[in-house]
Structure formats: C-alpha cells, structure tokens
Motif scaffolding. Structure first.
Motif, mmCIF file in Angstrom:
data_model
loop_
_atom_site.group_PDB
_atom_site.id
_atom_site.type_symbol
_atom_site.label_atom_id
_atom_site.label_comp_id
_atom_site.label_asym_id
_atom_site.label_seq_id
_atom_site.Cartn_x
_atom_site.Cartn_y
_atom_site.Cartn_z
ATOM 1 N N ALA A 54 0.796 -1.385 -0.264
ATOM 2 C CA ALA A 54 -0.064 0.005 -0.018
ATOM 3 C C ALA A 54 0.838 1.409 0.051
ATOM 4 C CB ALA A 54 -0.887 -0.044 1.549
ATOM 5 N N LEU A 55 0.764 2.209 -1.063
ATOM 6 C CA LEU A 55 1.682 3.157 -1.057
ATOM 7 C C LEU A 55 0.957 4.400 -0.467
ATOM 8 C CD1 LEU A 55 2.499 2.845 -4.961
ATOM 9 C CD2 LEU A 55 3.918 2.397 -2.658
ATOM 10 N N SER A 56 -0.250 4.452 -0.496
ATOM 11 C CA SER A 56 -1.079 5.666 0.358
ATOM 12 C C SER A 56 -2.590 5.240 0.301
ATOM 13 C CB SER A 56 -1.134 6.969 -0.731
ATOM 14 O OG SER A 56 -1.724 6.615 -1.891
ATOM 15 N N LYS A 57 -2.992 5.815 1.374
ATOM 16 C CA LYS A 57 -4.398 5.903 1.518
ATOM 17 C C LYS A 57 -5.196 6.939 0.656
ATOM 18 C CE LYS A 57 -7.686 6.288 5.541
ATOM 19 N NZ LYS A 57 -7.773 6.435 7.096
ATOM 20 N N ILE A 58 -6.298 6.375 0.016
ATOM 21 C CA ILE A 58 -7.149 7.494 -0.907
ATOM 22 C C ILE A 58 -8.672 7.324 -0.545
ATOM 23 C CG2 ILE A 58 -5.545 7.222 -2.734
ATOM 24 C CD1 ILE A 58 -7.112 5.193 -4.099
ATOM 25 N N ASP A 59 -9.524 8.382 -0.789
ATOM 26 C CA ASP A 59 -10.699 8.259 -0.589
ATOM 27 C C ASP A 59 -11.699 7.482 -1.781
ATOM 28 O OD1 ASP A 59 -11.373 10.159 -2.599
ATOM 29 O OD2 ASP A 59 -10.969 11.920 -1.652
ATOM 30 N N GLU A 60 -12.811 7.111 -1.284
ATOM 31 C CA GLU A 60 -13.460 6.329 -2.383
ATOM 32 C C GLU A 60 -13.816 6.976 -3.715
ATOM 33 O OE1 GLU A 60 -17.693 3.773 -2.139
ATOM 34 O OE2 GLU A 60 -17.132 5.121 -0.533
ATOM 35 N N ALA A 63 -10.517 6.610 -5.601
ATOM 36 C CA ALA A 63 -10.517 5.309 -6.134
ATOM 37 C C ALA A 63 -11.277 4.730 -7.181
ATOM 38 C CB ALA A 63 -10.941 4.389 -4.806
ATOM 39 N N GLU A 64 -12.482 5.337 -7.268
ATOM 40 C CA GLU A 64 -13.586 5.045 -8.355
ATOM 41 C C GLU A 64 -12.887 5.742 -9.743
ATOM 42 O OE1 GLU A 64 -18.158 6.291 -9.480
ATOM 43 O OE2 GLU A 64 -17.666 6.117 -7.456
#
Length: 90
Positions: A54-60, A63-64
C-alpha cells in the motif's frame, strides 16, 4: 507496465499488523500496509497498491476514478490483476 491499483481494505491481520486483506476488483489478497504506519487504516478504507504494498490511503471518489481509468487501458490493467491473483503475501 506497472500500475498503482486501488483496493478496499476488508480486514486487518491482528497477528501481523503490517498485513491487511484487500479487495481489488474482486481479487482478495493480503497486502503489506507497513508503509502507511503514520495513517490509520481499517476496513472500508481505500488504498493505492503497487506490487503488494500500500503506497497511500485514498478516498472512495479517487479510487472510483482510478478504477474507471484503469478499466479503459485494457490489457495492462488485466495483466496487473493477473499478477495480483498469482501473488501471495503471508
């Protein structure tokens, strides 16, 4: 071509805190989330994955948008999903 692919965290591995079960377009795999140690990651969160990390946390929404783009590039996206299917991180 190597791609960063969005995946949704399904569950955290309590025995190995660096690992999380993630759903990537129907493919479920353990992913190393150790690089996100400064962020709180849990079920329902989206992360950007590259070669099992996992490189980063992203929002939904992000992601979509990324998944929609990846689906348009065809073979490279399918190759990346195939590589993910064959991978084993334990």
């Amino acid at each position: 071509m190597c791609l960063g692919i969005p995946g949704e965290v399904i569950e955290l591995n309590t025995e190995q805190p660096d690992l999380a079960k993630v759903n990537v377009s129907g493919v479920r795999r353990s992913i190393n989330i150790g690089l996100l140690e400064d962020e709180e990651v849990g079920p329902g969160d989206w992360i950007l994955i590259h070669v099992g990390f996992a490189l980063s946390k992203i929002d939904e929404r992000e992601a979509e948008a990324a998944l929609n783009f990846l689906k348009t590039i065809g073979k490279d996206y399918e190759d990346e999903l195939d590589a993910l299917r064959r991978s084993r991180i334990e």
